[in-house]
Write an enzyme that holds these catalytic residues in place. Structure first.
Site, PDB file in Angstrom:
ATOM      1  N   ASP A 166      -6.874   4.334  -4.867  1.00  0.00           N
ATOM      2  CA  ASP A 166      -7.560   4.209  -3.583  1.00  0.00           C
ATOM      3  C   ASP A 166      -8.202   5.573  -3.344  1.00  0.00           C
ATOM      4  O   ASP A 166      -8.407   6.335  -4.301  1.00  0.00           O
ATOM      5  CB  ASP A 166      -6.557   3.824  -2.473  1.00  0.00           C
ATOM      6  N   LYS A 175       0.856  -1.178   0.000  1.00  0.00           N
ATOM      7  CA  LYS A 175       0.000   0.000   0.000  1.00  0.00           C
ATOM      8  C   LYS A 175       0.892   1.227   0.000  1.00  0.00           C
ATOM      9  O   LYS A 175       2.030   1.191   0.488  1.00  0.00           O
ATOM     10  CB  LYS A 175      -0.895   0.018   1.237  1.00  0.00           C
TER      11      LYS A 175
END
Length: 451
Positions: free
Chosen positions: A170, A130
């Site tokens: 995201d 991430k």
């Protein structure tokens, strides 16, 4: 055995908190997983000896960097950039980039940790990672966003690649940002590969990718409901968020026969008792994706709706709740309200939107609860399918991708049932998702040695 399990959890969490101070979201994510896995690990001494979960909780690599850029006034601005490469035991790192003022290392480590289990559950060969920045695209011009993305990718490109690390979008990173990031990657590396997912359809993207997380959440909820002889048909659904995930969760739930009555953003939520139909949803898509407006404008446009400033939609009476905004958006009290109002199913479209207290309330009430790492895995699943299409230089039809997505979400549900069924026949989806995701990664790590 119970005492040994308790001691394992306490010792594990004490070490995690000592090594990662002040990273509350990361602590929360790890504790939820270790509590589920501790009995299994204690029963398998090799996992304890080889410290497999301890290694999963420690990132393989953390990259932090400066992102300087020039705004439209000619002023120099500086943001922080991050990439957490958590675990590559079963494939290249895979996970989104988040651009939001709240981004910090602890939040990205929590997201990367969750991503390891989520990606394992998809059955696709993807590790977990991430990244992102404390840059906030809200209120920035297209030119400013482009300048920031180009500066961000100038550093990130050293650390990613189609066989190394494949970022996606995201919160705060949509089609516009992915385009700018990929353009800079291609310019610097002089290659056209599947290094980013969420690309445009005309340049390597996959059909159903924008819809995948929202659709997948509904497919998972549909599978949960089926275990109790229920469907979406005729149900009232409360949805939070108004971004990509929420939009397509509303779309799919409506297609499955439900009536969605709420949608929200960081300022408040709207309640439309008549339901958010296809025409109203198109207004939301235009409002958020094109004009980048606030959800309050929905109530200005449609008199049937009420707007509630500074509130979340969990006081609205509903049969199904789909939290699709951000972490810790459903408190214990709000979960109790959902249950008291007759909610029978919660499926998480966001990452860890329910607090531990909320999850306890769901379990105490015996309602269906699909945790994010299982219920919202559809997004990364179709990202994996986009990687496959890029590798073989082919493009599947929307029907082909949607069929594969349905199949993957069904397989994830089956995995949760396999590992989460309790002695009384009920399914603990949290336990099932954690254990099902862990076993595959653990086996790969044991096979590959101490690395």
């Amino acid at each position: 055995m119970e005492e040994q399990v308790r001691q394992y959890v306490e010792t594990f969490m004490a070490n995690v908190k000592a090594k990662n101070p002040a990273e509350n979201e990361f602590h929360q994510a790890v504790e939820e997983v270790v509590e589920s896995l501790a009995p299994y690990i204690v029963e398998n001494p090799q996992l304890m000896k080889m410290k497999v979960l301890e290694r999963i909780a420690e990132p393989e690599r953390v990259i932090m960097f400066r992102v300087p850029w020039v705004n439209d006034k000619g002023e120099v601005e500086i943001n922080k950039g991050f990439r957490v490469q958590m675990n590559s035991a079963i494939g290249p790192y895979k996970g989104g980039l988040r651009f939001h003022a709240s981004v910090n290392l602890g939040i990205l480590k929590f997201l990367a940790f969750e991503q390891v289990f989520k990606n394992s559950l998809t059955t696709l060969p993807m590790g977990g990672g991430k990244g992102g920045s404390d840059f906030n695209p809200k209120g920035k011009s297209d030119n400013e966003v482009m300048k920031f993305c180009q500066s961000f990718m100038t550093e990130l490109q050293r650390h990613v690649g189609q066989d190394t690390d494949v970022p996606a979008g995201d919160i705060g990173v949509g089609a516009r940002e992915i385009g700018f990031l990929y353009g800079q990657y291609k310019r610097l590396r002089n290659e056209f590969t599947g290094t980013l997912t969420g690309k445009g359809l005309d340049w390597g993207g996959s059909f159903i990718r924008p819809e995948a997380t929202g659709y997948g959440t509904c497919y998972f909820a549909e599978a949960m409901l089926a275990t109790r002889g229920q469907t979406f048909e005729g149900k009232t659904v409360a949805v939070s968020g108004s971004g990509n995930v929420a939009q397509y969760a509303v779309e799919k739930a409506t297609q499955l026969g439900a009536k969605c009555v709420t949608i929200s953003d960081s300022n408040g939520y709207i309640y439309d008792p008549d339901g958010i139909d296809a025409e109203k949803l198109q207004f939301v898509k235009d409002l958020k994706n094109v004009f980048r407006g606030r959800i309050k404008e929905y109530a200005d446009r449609y008199p049937s709706a009420q707007y509630f400033e500074g509130e979340r939609p969990w006081s609205v009476k509903c049969d199904i709740a789909l939290p699709c905004a951000t972490q810790n958006e459903v408190s214990g009290d709000e979960a109790a309200t959902l249950v008291a109002n007759g909610c029978i199913c919660v499926a998480e479209g966001a990452n860890m939107p329910s607090t531990p207290e909320a999850i306890d309330k769901y379990h105490e009430a015996g309602i269906l609860f699909g945790p994010g790492k299982a219920a919202n895995a559809g997004g990364v699943a179709v990202s994996g399918l986009e990687m496959t299409q890029n590798s073989i230089r082919l493009k599947w039809t929307p029907k082909e991708v949607d069929t594969k997505l349905r199949s993957i979400m069904s397989d994830i549900h089956d995995t949760c049932v396999k590992y989460g069924t309790e002695s009384d026949g009920t399914v603990n989806y949290v336990k099932g998702a954690n254990l099902g995701g862990f076993i595959k990664v653990a086996n790969a790590m044991l096979a590959q040695g101490i690395v």
